[in-house]
Write a protein that holds these residues in place. Structure first.
Motif, PDB file in Angstrom:
ATOM      1  N   LYS A   5      26.195  32.376 -69.297  1.00 18.46           N
ATOM      2  CA  LYS A   5      26.316  31.047 -69.916  1.00 18.46           C
ATOM      3  C   LYS A   5      27.613  30.349 -69.510  1.00 18.46           C
ATOM      4  O   LYS A   5      27.596  29.212 -69.066  1.00 18.46           O
ATOM      5  CB  LYS A   5      26.258  31.197 -71.442  1.00 18.46           C
ATOM      6  N   ASP A   6      28.740  31.037 -69.634  1.00 18.23           N
ATOM      7  CA  ASP A   6      30.045  30.400 -69.411  1.00 18.23           C
ATOM      8  C   ASP A   6      30.417  30.257 -67.939  1.00 18.23           C
ATOM      9  O   ASP A   6      31.158  29.349 -67.575  1.00 18.23           O
ATOM     10  CB  ASP A   6      31.149  31.171 -70.145  1.00 18.23           C
ATOM     11  N   TRP A   7      29.965  31.144 -67.108  1.00 16.39           N
ATOM     12  CA  TRP A   7      30.333  31.091 -65.696  1.00 16.39           C
ATOM     13  C   TRP A   7      29.165  30.723 -64.783  1.00 16.39           C
ATOM     14  O   TRP A   7      29.327  30.599 -63.573  1.00 16.39           O
ATOM     15  CB  TRP A   7      30.937  32.427 -65.243  1.00 16.39           C
ATOM     16  N   GLY A   8      27.976  30.619 -65.342  1.00 15.50           N
ATOM     17  CA  GLY A   8      26.818  30.291 -64.513  1.00 15.50           C
ATOM     18  C   GLY A   8      26.520  31.374 -63.491  1.00 15.50           C
ATOM     19  O   GLY A   8      25.990  31.112 -62.428  1.00 15.50           O
ATOM     20  N   PHE A   9      26.866  32.604 -63.826  1.00 17.59           N
ATOM     21  CA  PHE A   9      26.728  33.733 -62.907  1.00 17.59           C
ATOM     22  C   PHE A   9      25.512  34.550 -63.331  1.00 17.59           C
ATOM     23  O   PHE A   9      25.435  35.036 -64.457  1.00 17.59           O
ATOM     24  CB  PHE A   9      27.993  34.599 -62.975  1.00 17.59           C
ATOM     25  N   GLN A  10      24.546  34.697 -62.432  1.00 16.58           N
ATOM     26  CA  GLN A  10      23.336  35.458 -62.748  1.00 16.58           C
ATOM     27  C   GLN A  10      23.607  36.945 -62.525  1.00 16.58           C
ATOM     28  O   GLN A  10      23.734  37.402 -61.395  1.00 16.58           O
ATOM     29  CB  GLN A  10      22.172  34.994 -61.879  1.00 16.58           C
ATOM     30  N   VAL A  11      23.691  37.683 -63.614  1.00 23.42           N
ATOM     31  CA  VAL A  11      23.995  39.119 -63.562  1.00 23.42           C
ATOM     32  C   VAL A  11      22.728  39.884 -63.202  1.00 23.42           C
ATOM     33  O   VAL A  11      21.683  39.705 -63.823  1.00 23.42           O
ATOM     34  CB  VAL A  11      24.558  39.615 -64.917  1.00 23.42           C
ATOM     35  N   LYS A  12      22.830  40.740 -62.194  1.00 24.93           N
ATOM     36  CA  LYS A  12      21.710  41.589 -61.775  1.00 24.93           C
ATOM     37  C   LYS A  12      21.874  43.018 -62.285  1.00 24.93           C
ATOM     38  O   LYS A  12      20.905  43.724 -62.513  1.00 24.93           O
ATOM     39  CB  LYS A  12      21.593  41.606 -60.243  1.00 24.93           C
ATOM     40  N   ASP A  13      23.115  43.455 -62.438  1.00 25.72           N
ATOM     41  CA  ASP A  13      23.390  44.809 -62.917  1.00 25.72           C
ATOM     42  C   ASP A  13      24.861  44.868 -63.304  1.00 25.72           C
ATOM     43  O   ASP A  13      25.631  43.955 -62.992  1.00 25.72           O
ATOM     44  CB  ASP A  13      23.099  45.844 -61.823  1.00 25.72           C
ATOM     45  N   HIS A  14      25.245  45.917 -63.981  1.00 27.33           N
ATOM     46  CA  HIS A  14      26.645  46.111 -64.331  1.00 27.33           C
ATOM     47  C   HIS A  14      26.929  47.599 -64.486  1.00 27.33           C
ATOM     48  O   HIS A  14      26.013  48.396 -64.662  1.00 27.33           O
ATOM     49  CB  HIS A  14      27.004  45.356 -65.622  1.00 27.33           C
ATOM     50  N   ARG A  15      28.198  47.934 -64.387  1.00 28.41           N
ATOM     51  CA  ARG A  15      28.650  49.318 -64.532  1.00 28.41           C
ATOM     52  C   ARG A  15      29.910  49.309 -65.364  1.00 28.41           C
ATOM     53  O   ARG A  15      30.757  48.441 -65.208  1.00 28.41           O
ATOM     54  CB  ARG A  15      28.980  49.930 -63.181  1.00 28.41           C
ATOM     55  N   LEU A  16      30.027  50.299 -66.216  1.00 28.51           N
ATOM     56  CA  LEU A  16      31.206  50.403 -67.056  1.00 28.51           C
ATOM     57  C   LEU A  16      31.651  51.857 -67.058  1.00 28.51           C
ATOM     58  O   LEU A  16      30.854  52.756 -67.326  1.00 28.51           O
ATOM     59  CB  LEU A  16      30.881  49.945 -68.480  1.00 28.51           C
ATOM     60  N   THR A  17      32.907  52.068 -66.710  1.00 27.11           N
ATOM     61  CA  THR A  17      33.472  53.417 -66.727  1.00 27.11           C
ATOM     62  C   THR A  17      34.752  53.388 -67.550  1.00 27.11           C
ATOM     63  O   THR A  17      35.644  52.590 -67.286  1.00 27.11           O
ATOM     64  CB  THR A  17      33.794  53.900 -65.295  1.00 27.11           C
ATOM     65  N   PHE A  18      34.785  54.230 -68.561  1.00 20.13           N
ATOM     66  CA  PHE A  18      35.983  54.393 -69.373  1.00 20.13           C
ATOM     67  C   PHE A  18      36.757  55.586 -68.844  1.00 20.13           C
ATOM     68  O   PHE A  18      36.178  56.664 -68.650  1.00 20.13           O
ATOM     69  CB  PHE A  18      35.622  54.657 -70.841  1.00 20.13           C
ATOM     70  N   HIS A  19      38.048  55.413 -68.603  1.00 25.83           N
ATOM     71  CA  HIS A  19      38.923  56.501 -68.175  1.00 25.83           C
ATOM     72  C   HIS A  19      39.828  56.849 -69.348  1.00 25.83           C
ATOM     73  O   HIS A  19      40.440  55.950 -69.932  1.00 25.83           O
ATOM     74  CB  HIS A  19      39.767  56.077 -66.957  1.00 25.83           C
ATOM     75  N   GLY A  20      39.887  58.118 -69.702  1.00 26.23           N
ATOM     76  CA  GLY A  20      40.701  58.539 -70.843  1.00 26.23           C
ATOM     77  C   GLY A  20      40.780  60.042 -70.935  1.00 26.23           C
ATOM     78  O   GLY A  20      40.655  60.741 -69.928  1.00 26.23           O
ATOM     79  N   ILE A  21      40.959  60.537 -72.146  1.00 21.24           N
ATOM     80  CA  ILE A  21      41.087  61.979 -72.386  1.00 21.24           C
ATOM     81  C   ILE A  21      39.938  62.418 -73.295  1.00 21.24           C
ATOM     82  O   ILE A  21      39.766  61.872 -74.393  1.00 21.24           O
ATOM     83  CB  ILE A  21      42.444  62.312 -73.074  1.00 21.24           C
ATOM     84  N   CYS A  22      39.160  63.400 -72.842  1.00 22.24           N
ATOM     85  CA  CYS A  22      38.008  63.882 -73.609  1.00 22.24           C
ATOM     86  C   CYS A  22      38.455  64.668 -74.848  1.00 22.24           C
ATOM     87  O   CYS A  22      39.615  65.054 -74.972  1.00 22.24           O
ATOM     88  CB  CYS A  22      37.097  64.742 -72.733  1.00 22.24           C
ATOM     89  N   LYS A  23      37.514  64.887 -75.763  1.00 25.76           N
ATOM     90  CA  LYS A  23      37.815  65.620 -77.004  1.00 25.76           C
ATOM     91  C   LYS A  23      38.392  67.003 -76.732  1.00 25.76           C
ATOM     92  O   LYS A  23      39.336  67.428 -77.384  1.00 25.76           O
ATOM     93  CB  LYS A  23      36.531  65.791 -77.831  1.00 25.76           C
TER      94      LYS A  23
END
Length: 152
Positions: free
Chosen positions: A123-141
């Motif tokens: 909506k805000d950028w007029g960018f048609q998203v086809k896919d996305h990826r999200l990776t969180f980097h941190g410390i596991c339990k």
């Protein structure tokens, strides 16, 4: 597993590719080790056990083809190594990952957490998203617990 291979075979045929014995051996390794986020070299070594005649270049080409066809996703967790992850069947988007910066463990988040963000971007950028990826980097339990144990 056989049903999944048959469905992938149909995907290949729909794009005018065949499921060659080399491609099938590569797919079987990816299916058997689905949670492992294997590098091309890892895949090659495991395929070589099943099909000793296969070459590294063939495995690379197969992984690239499967990636182009969105059967597998090529991912990098910031360590400079490309890994291959089978795309879950019937999902619209790639799944997300949690990467431990201490032990290197990788966990998956199957839920799509970015639907609302995707709508805002479109909506805000007029960018048609086809896919996305999200990776969180941190410390596991486990590493957090181990760190607390050491400081006691």
């Amino acid at each position: 597993m056989e049903q999944r291979i048959d469905r992938i075979k149909k995907q290949l045929h729909a794009k005018n590719y065949k499921l060659t014995p080399q491609r099938e051996a590569t797919l079987r390794v990816l299916l058997e080790r689905e949670e492992d986020h294997l590098s091309a070299e890892n895949v090659f070594l495991l395929v070589k056990e099943k099909a000793p005649e296969i070459g590294l270049a063939t495995v690379y080409r197969t992984l690239e083809l499967l990636s182009e066809l969105k059967i597998v996703d090529k991912i990098n967790f910031g360590d400079g190594v490309s890994r291959y992850d089978l795309r879950k069947e019937g999902v619209e988007h790639f799944h997300h990952h949690l990467v431990c910066m201490e032990c290197g463990a990788v966990d998956e988040i199957i839920e799509d957490l970015l639907g609302e963000v995707e709508q805002i971007v479109e909506k805000d950028w007029g960018f048609q998203v086809k896919d996305h990826r999200l990776t969180f980097h941190g410390i596991c339990k486990q590493c957090q617990t181990a760190s607390v144990e050491v400081t006691k």
